[in-house]
Write a protein that holds these residues in place. Sequence first.
Motif, PDB file in Angstrom:
ATOM      1  N   GLY A 263     154.873  22.510  27.694  1.00 47.98           N
ATOM      2  CA  GLY A 263     155.352  23.883  27.626  1.00 47.98           C
ATOM      3  C   GLY A 263     154.495  24.679  26.678  1.00 47.98           C
ATOM      4  N   SER A 264     155.116  25.617  25.990  1.00 53.53           N
ATOM      5  CA  SER A 264     154.400  26.442  25.032  1.00 53.53           C
ATOM      6  C   SER A 264     155.329  26.740  23.861  1.00 53.53           C
ATOM      7  N   PHE A 265     154.728  27.097  22.750  1.00 61.35           N
ATOM      8  CA  PHE A 265     155.486  27.427  21.551  1.00 61.35           C
ATOM      9  C   PHE A 265     155.979  28.869  21.627  1.00 61.35           C
ATOM     10  N   GLY A 266     157.194  29.109  21.134  1.00 61.27           N
ATOM     11  CA  GLY A 266     157.729  30.454  21.035  1.00 61.27           C
ATOM     12  C   GLY A 266     158.137  30.806  19.613  1.00 61.27           C
ATOM     13  N   VAL A 267     157.794  29.921  18.673  1.00 61.79           N
ATOM     14  CA  VAL A 267     158.136  30.118  17.258  1.00 61.79           C
ATOM     15  C   VAL A 267     156.916  30.660  16.517  1.00 61.79           C
ATOM     16  N   SER A 268     157.092  31.061  15.275  1.00 62.26           N
ATOM     17  CA  SER A 268     155.988  31.613  14.486  1.00 62.26           C
ATOM     18  C   SER A 268     154.886  30.577  14.255  1.00 62.26           C
ATOM     19  N   VAL A 269     153.695  31.064  13.935  1.00 63.58           N
ATOM     20  CA  VAL A 269     152.578  30.168  13.615  1.00 63.58           C
ATOM     21  C   VAL A 269     152.959  29.255  12.453  1.00 63.58           C
ATOM     22  N   ALA A 270     153.610  29.782  11.433  1.00 64.19           N
ATOM     23  CA  ALA A 270     154.006  28.955  10.287  1.00 64.19           C
ATOM     24  C   ALA A 270     154.910  27.807  10.736  1.00 64.19           C
ATOM     25  N   THR A 271     155.834  28.072  11.647  1.00 63.78           N
ATOM     26  CA  THR A 271     156.731  27.026  12.147  1.00 63.78           C
ATOM     27  C   THR A 271     155.957  26.017  12.992  1.00 63.78           C
ATOM     28  N   ILE A 272     155.026  26.482  13.809  1.00 58.72           N
ATOM     29  CA  ILE A 272     154.177  25.577  14.592  1.00 58.72           C
ATOM     30  C   ILE A 272     153.444  24.616  13.659  1.00 58.72           C
ATOM     31  N   LEU A 273     152.874  25.145  12.580  1.00 57.34           N
ATOM     32  CA  LEU A 273     152.118  24.310  11.641  1.00 57.34           C
ATOM     33  C   LEU A 273     153.031  23.283  10.978  1.00 57.34           C
ATOM     34  N   GLU A 274     154.251  23.675  10.672  1.00 53.08           N
ATOM     35  CA  GLU A 274     155.204  22.740  10.067  1.00 53.08           C
ATOM     36  C   GLU A 274     155.559  21.629  11.058  1.00 53.08           C
TER      37      GLU A 274
END
Length: 138
Positions: A113-124
């Motif tokens: 799929g794809s991410f729909g959260v903030s970049v900071a959350t993706i990095l976490e």
Amino acid sequence: MPMSQASPSNPYVVGQLWACQGRHQDEQPTLLINRIDQHPLGGGNIYHVTLDGLKVRHPGVPGGLMTELPHAPVTDQTLQRSQLRLLGQQAPDPAYLKGYGQWREAFDAGNAGSFGVSVATILEIIERQLNGTPLDQP
């Protein structure tokens, strides 16, 4: 309309380089839009981006820090939630193509799929996966 043309309904175009909010003051990520695909469900877009300027703990790389993520598939929600500031235009980073190819194959098979959260959350999320830390632990 060509993918590289901005429209009033979509201010994001291929080649845009954005500064975005990291998880802490030492992390100043940038986001480069390499490709935009139409999402088959819901009519949205999937942006294939390169994230740079990272400080993600990764035991498998020299120095223990990953500073770049060549490919991440994100949605409009990620861009809206990441406090973006346009830095300019540049050519897409060809390093994203390998990850994009793997993602596309899995996506077409219904396994990505794809991410729909903030970049900071993706990095976490990525850092916790790389270090074996469950997402529900502080």
